[in-house]
Design a protein around this motif. Structure first.
Motif, PDB file in Angstrom:
ATOM      1  N   PRO A  52       0.814  -1.231   0.000  1.00 53.61           N
ATOM      2  CA  PRO A  52       0.000   0.000   0.000  1.00 53.61           C
ATOM      3  C   PRO A  52       0.841   1.272   0.000  1.00 53.61           C
ATOM      4  CG  PRO A  52      -0.067  -1.081   2.141  1.00 53.61           C
ATOM      5  CD  PRO A  52       0.621  -2.033   1.218  1.00 53.61           C
ATOM      6  N   ALA A  53       2.079   1.191   0.453  1.00 48.48           N
ATOM      7  CA  ALA A  53       2.929   2.382   0.485  1.00 48.48           C
ATOM      8  C   ALA A  53       3.502   2.701  -0.888  1.00 48.48           C
ATOM      9  CB  ALA A  53       4.056   2.192   1.504  1.00 48.48           C
ATOM     10  N   SER A  54       4.007   1.664  -1.574  1.00 47.62           N
ATOM     11  CA  SER A  54       4.657   1.880  -2.865  1.00 47.62           C
ATOM     12  C   SER A  54       3.763   1.547  -4.050  1.00 47.62           C
ATOM     13  CB  SER A  54       5.928   1.037  -2.957  1.00 47.62           C
ATOM     14  OG  SER A  54       5.607  -0.353  -2.901  1.00 47.62           O
ATOM     15  N   GLY A  55       2.718   0.742  -3.822  1.00 49.69           N
ATOM     16  CA  GLY A  55       1.844   0.321  -4.907  1.00 49.69           C
ATOM     17  C   GLY A  55       2.404  -0.811  -5.742  1.00 49.69           C
ATOM     18  N   VAL A  56       3.540  -1.374  -5.347  1.00 53.08           N
ATOM     19  CA  VAL A  56       4.178  -2.452  -6.109  1.00 53.08           C
ATOM     20  C   VAL A  56       3.397  -3.742  -5.926  1.00 53.08           C
ATOM     21  CG1 VAL A  56       6.260  -3.864  -6.340  1.00 53.08           C
ATOM     22  CG2 VAL A  56       6.452  -1.396  -5.943  1.00 53.08           C
ATOM     23  N   ILE A  57       3.120  -4.419  -7.039  1.00 48.11           N
ATOM     24  CA  ILE A  57       2.408  -5.698  -7.014  1.00 48.11           C
ATOM     25  C   ILE A  57       3.424  -6.823  -6.874  1.00 48.11           C
ATOM     26  CG2 ILE A  57       0.669  -7.111  -8.174  1.00 48.11           C
ATOM     27  CD1 ILE A  57      -0.284  -4.275  -7.738  1.00 48.11           C
ATOM     28  N   PHE A  58       3.108  -7.803  -6.041  1.00 47.67           N
ATOM     29  CA  PHE A  58       3.997  -8.956  -5.880  1.00 47.67           C
ATOM     30  C   PHE A  58       3.167 -10.194  -5.569  1.00 47.67           C
ATOM     31  CE2 PHE A  58       3.456  -7.000  -1.748  1.00 47.67           C
ATOM     32  CZ  PHE A  58       3.304  -8.067  -0.873  1.00 47.67           C
ATOM     33  N   MET A  59       3.784 -11.358  -5.750  1.00 48.35           N
ATOM     34  CA  MET A  59       3.112 -12.631  -5.478  1.00 48.35           C
ATOM     35  C   MET A  59       3.326 -13.010  -4.020  1.00 48.35           C
ATOM     36  SD  MET A  59       1.762 -13.147  -8.362  1.00 48.35           S
ATOM     37  CE  MET A  59       1.014 -14.751  -7.997  1.00 48.35           C
ATOM     38  N   GLU A  60       2.241 -13.314  -3.321  1.00 48.52           N
ATOM     39  CA  GLU A  60       2.306 -13.704  -1.913  1.00 48.52           C
ATOM     40  C   GLU A  60       1.806 -15.144  -1.771  1.00 48.52           C
ATOM     41  OE1 GLU A  60      -0.170 -12.725   2.133  1.00 48.52           O
ATOM     42  OE2 GLU A  60       0.574 -10.996   0.995  1.00 48.52           O
ATOM     43  N   PRO A  61       2.585 -16.026  -1.156  1.00 49.73           N
ATOM     44  CA  PRO A  61       2.142 -17.417  -0.978  1.00 49.73           C
ATOM     45  C   PRO A  61       0.852 -17.490  -0.160  1.00 49.73           C
ATOM     46  CG  PRO A  61       4.498 -17.197  -0.540  1.00 49.73           C
ATOM     47  CD  PRO A  61       3.946 -15.803  -0.651  1.00 49.73           C
ATOM     48  N   HIS A  62      -0.088 -18.294  -0.634  1.00 52.63           N
ATOM     49  CA  HIS A  62      -1.352 -18.544   0.076  1.00 52.63           C
ATOM     50  C   HIS A  62      -2.099 -17.238   0.395  1.00 52.63           C
ATOM     51  CE1 HIS A  62       0.612 -22.369   0.388  1.00 52.63           C
ATOM     52  NE2 HIS A  62       1.421 -21.985   1.349  1.00 52.63           N
ATOM     53  N   LYS A  63      -2.078 -16.303  -0.536  1.00 47.36           N
ATOM     54  CA  LYS A  63      -2.639 -14.975  -0.282  1.00 47.36           C
ATOM     55  C   LYS A  63      -4.111 -15.040   0.103  1.00 47.36           C
ATOM     56  CE  LYS A  63      -3.276 -10.513  -0.335  1.00 47.36           C
ATOM     57  NZ  LYS A  63      -2.952  -9.740   0.894  1.00 47.36           N
ATOM     58  N   TYR A  64      -4.918 -15.805  -0.623  1.00 49.53           N
ATOM     59  CA  TYR A  64      -6.360 -15.802  -0.371  1.00 49.53           C
ATOM     60  C   TYR A  64      -6.695 -16.546   0.921  1.00 49.53           C
ATOM     61  CZ  TYR A  64      -6.103 -14.154  -5.118  1.00 49.53           C
ATOM     62  OH  TYR A  64      -5.776 -13.422  -6.231  1.00 49.53           O
ATOM     63  N   PHE A  65      -5.905 -17.557   1.240  1.00 45.17           N
ATOM     64  CA  PHE A  65      -6.073 -18.218   2.539  1.00 45.17           C
ATOM     65  C   PHE A  65      -5.708 -17.246   3.657  1.00 45.17           C
ATOM     66  CE2 PHE A  65      -4.223 -20.603   6.103  1.00 45.17           C
ATOM     67  CZ  PHE A  65      -5.296 -21.408   6.441  1.00 45.17           C
ATOM     68  N   ASN A  66      -4.624 -16.496   3.462  1.00 51.20           N
ATOM     69  CA  ASN A  66      -4.222 -15.504   4.468  1.00 51.20           C
ATOM     70  C   ASN A  66      -5.295 -14.441   4.647  1.00 51.20           C
ATOM     71  OD1 ASN A  66      -1.807 -16.863   4.691  1.00 51.20           O
ATOM     72  ND2 ASN A  66      -0.692 -15.496   3.310  1.00 51.20           N
ATOM     73  N   ASN A  67      -5.939 -14.054   3.554  1.00 47.21           N
ATOM     74  CA  ASN A  67      -7.018 -13.068   3.659  1.00 47.21           C
ATOM     75  C   ASN A  67      -8.157 -13.578   4.525  1.00 47.21           C
ATOM     76  OD1 ASN A  67      -5.581 -11.369   2.013  1.00 47.21           O
ATOM     77  ND2 ASN A  67      -6.931 -11.545   0.250  1.00 47.21           N
ATOM     78  N   LEU A  68      -8.522 -14.844   4.340  1.00 47.40           N
ATOM     79  CA  LEU A  68      -9.599 -15.425   5.145  1.00 47.40           C
ATOM     80  C   LEU A  68      -9.231 -15.474   6.616  1.00 47.40           C
ATOM     81  CD1 LEU A  68     -11.161 -18.449   3.200  1.00 47.40           C
ATOM     82  CD2 LEU A  68     -12.295 -16.368   3.960  1.00 47.40           C
ATOM     83  N   VAL A  69      -7.983 -15.815   6.907  1.00 43.74           N
ATOM     84  CA  VAL A  69      -7.550 -15.918   8.306  1.00 43.74           C
ATOM     85  C   VAL A  69      -7.421 -14.538   8.931  1.00 43.74           C
ATOM     86  CG1 VAL A  69      -5.688 -16.680   9.827  1.00 43.74           C
ATOM     87  CG2 VAL A  69      -6.387 -18.115   7.898  1.00 43.74           C
ATOM     88  N   THR A  70      -6.844 -13.616   8.177  1.00 47.38           N
ATOM     89  CA  THR A  70      -6.663 -12.260   8.706  1.00 47.38           C
ATOM     90  C   THR A  70      -8.002 -11.561   8.906  1.00 47.38           C
ATOM     91  OG1 THR A  70      -4.543 -12.105   7.545  1.00 47.38           O
ATOM     92  CG2 THR A  70      -5.538 -10.041   8.310  1.00 47.38           C
ATOM     93  N   LEU A  71      -8.864 -11.653   7.916  1.00 51.92           N
ATOM     94  CA  LEU A  71     -10.209 -11.074   8.004  1.00 51.92           C
ATOM     95  C   LEU A  71     -11.158 -12.145   8.530  1.00 51.92           C
ATOM     96  CD1 LEU A  71     -10.134  -9.308   4.507  1.00 51.92           C
ATOM     97  CD2 LEU A  71      -9.556  -8.304   6.722  1.00 51.92           C
ATOM     98  N   TRP A  72     -10.969 -12.545   9.763  1.00 51.58           N
ATOM     99  CA  TRP A  72     -11.671 -13.722  10.309  1.00 51.58           C
ATOM    100  C   TRP A  72     -13.202 -13.587  10.322  1.00 51.58           C
ATOM    101  CZ3 TRP A  72     -14.685 -12.747  14.503  1.00 51.58           C
ATOM    102  CH2 TRP A  72     -14.382 -11.632  15.270  1.00 51.58           C
TER     103      TRP A  72
END
Length: 380
Positions: free
Chosen positions: A242-262
């Motif tokens: 969010p600071a730089s706007g750079v896009i990158f690949m994150e392992p298990h991103k959508y699973f992490n989203n579910l866990v983080t946004l419980w």
């Protein structure tokens, strides 16, 4: 209200509209089974009149979904609707075909005959959910487009985004995982269509056939949906800083989203339970005909969560496979803060619209559709 809050709020509104659109695809699902549910001309007319009372709601929701995207995230609209126009044109053409078929199948001027129009309804019932499912799957698997905002100052060709190949969106159908999700949406629409006709029609024979279709389409839906879901949760996802706007690949991103946004995970599990409850009780109880409501509510919750984890928590909701940095996020593709702020107050009227739809729905469905009504009243 901060700019970030407005961006996330409007992604929620888009996600909610998308969730309702998937639920309302029960119209297409039931239409795809016109000839398997209705063995006689009379039975087919009953099925068509069951869905014919709701097709306008589905079409209106589709248009509202697109219009909301245009107003709140115009760069996505210009990139997807402008670049992948063959995909969206096929979707819109199938829905126009549906509207014409409903209105003219039994008119005196229809020289093609009602059966041709019924075949067209079947085509829309299959093609509509398939293509919409394939389009939504690109939110997780990516599309082939390029974005260059600097082109806006080019007086000769001020085009910000363009498709990276000449397929103009049809390449989405060549990705096997997009097809898996597309088939999941198709069989989901057929499952919901079976549940809706079961609830909406007072005919023992048709209800028996609907129950069989519920079982078959539930198995096929779960097969394709769970395959796509497990793969999506385990694969690398498209994230951005969010600071730089750079896009990158994150392992298990959508699973992490579910866990983080419980809270979203809780909504997802509630939605799954509601779908299973509606289906299982319908299959096990011969007198239960209201499965469309718990199952439909569950579908809205599950699809809502899928849309939200595709855009919230610093996720690129429209990834580019041609150029990772061209991927769209709710931060780099939204309208101005002023526009989103004005639309926020306009959106406060949405509950009134939903209340009117609910009231009209209840009034239309006060009585179940019967053979006598088709024979005596005005019908499609």
């Amino acid at each position: 209200m901060s700019y970030t809050f407005l961006q996330e709020y409007w992604w929620f509104v888009i996600s909610l509209l998308g969730a309702f659109l998937v639920f309302l695809l029960f119209v297409q699902g039931a239409n795809s089974m016109i000839f398997s549910l209705g063995k006689t001309a009379e039975e087919r007319r009953i099925v068509i009149n069951s869905t014919g009372r709701k097709w306008e709601v589905t079409f209106t929701t589709l248009v509202t979904f697109g219009a909301s995207f245009f107003a709140s995230f115009p760069l996505f609209y210009s990139t997807s609707f402008g670049g992948a126009y063959w995909l969206w044109m096929l979707i819109l053409f199938s829905f126009v075909l549906q509207a014409v078929s409903y209105e003219f199948q039994n008119k005196l001027g229809n020289f093609l005959g009602p059966r041709v129009c019924q075949v067209c309804l079947v085509i829309n019932g299959i093609v509509g959910p398939l293509l919409l499912g394939g389009a939504v799957a690109t939110f997780f698997d990516g599309s082939n487009f390029l974005v260059a905002k600097a082109n806006l100052t080019d007086g000769l060709q001020p085009v910000i985004s363009r498709w990276a190949n000449s397929s103009n969106g049809l390449d989405a159908l060549l990705d096997v995982w997009n097809l898996v999700f597309a088939l999941a949406v198709l069989f989901l629409s057929r499952l919901l269509g079976s549940l809706y006709v079961l609830n909406n029609v007072d005919d023992a024979t048709l209800r028996q056939r609907c129950r069989r279709q519920v079982t078959v389409n539930t198995v096929l839906f779960l097969l394709f949906f769970l395959t796509f879901l497990v793969r999506t949760l385990l694969k690398d996802g498209f994230a951005y800083n969010p600071a730089s706007g750079v896009i990158f690949m994150e392992p298990h991103k959508y699973f992490n989203n579910l866990v983080t946004l419980w809270p979203l995970l809780c909504l997802f599990l509630i939605g799954v339970v509601l779908v299973l409850f509606g289906v299982i009780r319908t299959v096990l109880s011969k007198n239960y005909i209201k499965g469309i409501w718990p199952a439909g509510s569950g579908v809205v919750l599950v699809v809502l969560v899928l849309f939200l984890i595709a855009g919230w928590n610093n996720t690129a909701f429209y990834p580019s496979n041609a150029d990772l940095q061209s991927s769209l996020t709710i931060a780099n593709s939204s309208s101005s803060q002023f526009t989103l702020n004005v639309m926020f107050y306009v959106s406060l009227f949405l509950p009134i619209v939903f209340a009117y739809i609910y009231y009209a729905w209840k009034q239309i469905d006060r009585q179940k559709i019967t053979k006598e009504e088709i024979e005596q009243g005005e019908a499609y």
